[in-house]
Design an enzyme around this catalytic site. Structure first.
Site, PDB file in Angstrom:
ATOM      1  N   HIS A  85       1.329  14.993  -4.864  1.00  0.00           N
ATOM      2  CA  HIS A  85       2.061  15.792  -5.851  1.00  0.00           C
ATOM      3  C   HIS A  85       1.385  17.153  -5.934  1.00  0.00           C
ATOM      4  O   HIS A  85       0.151  17.241  -5.942  1.00  0.00           O
ATOM      5  CB  HIS A  85       2.058  15.128  -7.234  1.00  0.00           C
TER       6      HIS A  85
ATOM      7  N   SER B 188       0.839  -1.180   0.000  1.00  0.00           N
ATOM      8  CA  SER B 188       0.000   0.000   0.000  1.00  0.00           C
ATOM      9  C   SER B 188       0.878   1.236   0.000  1.00  0.00           C
ATOM     10  O   SER B 188       2.064   1.189   0.302  1.00  0.00           O
ATOM     11  CB  SER B 188      -0.920   0.009   1.225  1.00  0.00           C
TER      12      SER B 188
ATOM     13  N   CYS C  11      -4.420  -1.975   1.195  1.00  0.00           N
ATOM     14  CA  CYS C  11      -4.846  -3.358   1.046  1.00  0.00           C
ATOM     15  C   CYS C  11      -5.132  -3.909   2.430  1.00  0.00           C
ATOM     16  O   CYS C  11      -4.326  -3.731   3.347  1.00  0.00           O
ATOM     17  CB  CYS C  11      -3.770  -4.194   0.377  1.00  0.00           C
TER      18      CYS C  11
END
Length: 269
Positions: free
Chosen positions: A121, A116, A144
């Protein structure tokens, strides 16, 4: 919708992948090259890699995960990125709830995830024509296992000064119970909005575009109240003539509407 499976007995690991994509936009009016540069420098300082790393570290605490690795970078001339690899922490995950309710706010946050990750950004942007400058931050929280990234929504929304927020949540794959039955989702959800605090809902106009049968949920938010003074960078309304104020107001509202609806609007709308 599937019933809640809080006590579901699984065969092996929970293989469901839950992904929250969270995009925020900040818009301002900066007409001169100096004002545009000052806005970009302000954004770069306010959301540099160090601060973004702290925000994502807090997110891992909220969703009950372990930090495995952190990579971060400030870019020249502007922008920053942070990636954190995470793994589910078994004990903490069992104590967490995926019920449709808001998660904690920044001041109440007290990183812990395999296969995971969390990424951010930033994209500061401006154009010499029209005086509009924008800042966008893209955040992806992919987990996950049992834990869900939705509990981090409240914190993320309050961590950024956002005019527009666009969110996508999707549950992919399946996991099997001890009888071999496939489960394509392990918690109830009717809307991303149910994970957002009431004070935030009161500030934003929201719309949903959900595909329930595919476990895909999409919510868009735009501020209801509009105060021009909050969007002028290096300017004050008293410095402007009424005609200028009206023109700037129209440009800003048009910019926000185009981002919110995801398309260029005809003149006069």
């Amino acid at each position: 919708m599937p019933t809640q499976m809080r006590k579901l007995r699984l065969h092996g690991f929970n293989n469901l992948t839950k992904t929250l994509s969270f995009n925020i936009y900040d818009i301002c009016y900066a007409v001169t090259p100096e004002q545009r540069q000052a806005y970009i420098e302000y954004i770069d300082e306010a959301y540099n890699a160090e601060r973004l790393t702290q925000i994502l570290t807090d997110v891992t605490n909220i969703i009950g995960a372990n930090i495995l690795n952190i990579a971060h970078q400030d870019y020249d001339p502007e922008g920053a990125s942070v990636t954190i690899l995470i793994s589910e922490e078994p004990v903490m995950a069992e104590e967490l709830s995926n019920t449709e309710a808001p998660g904690p706010l920044p001041e109440s946050v007290v990183g812990h995830l395999d296969k995971s990750h969390i990424t951010v950004h930033t994209y500061p942007e401006s154009h010499p024509d029209g005086g509009i400058s924008t800042f966008r931050a893209d955040i992806d929280v992919s987990t996950c296992g049992r834990i869900s990234p939705l509990k981090a929504l409240n914190y993320l929304i309050h961590s950024f000064e956002s005019d527009i927020v666009i969110m996508d949540y999707r549950v992919r794959g399946f996991t099997r119970d001890v009888r071999g039955k496939k489960h394509f989702i392990d918690h109830k959800i009717s809307s991303i909005q149910n994970y957002i605090a009431r004070d935030t809902k009161e500030k934003y106009q929201m719309i949903d575009v959900n595909v329930y049968q595919e476990n895909i949920f999409h919510t868009k938010m735009i501020l209801k109240e509009y105060d021009l003074d909050n969007y002028l960078f290096g300017l004050h309304p008293s410095d402007l003539a009424d005609k200028e104020i009206k023109a700037i107001d129209q440009r800003l509202q048009r910019e926000m509407a185009e981002i919110f609806y995801g398309r260029n609007l005809r003149r006069g709308l």
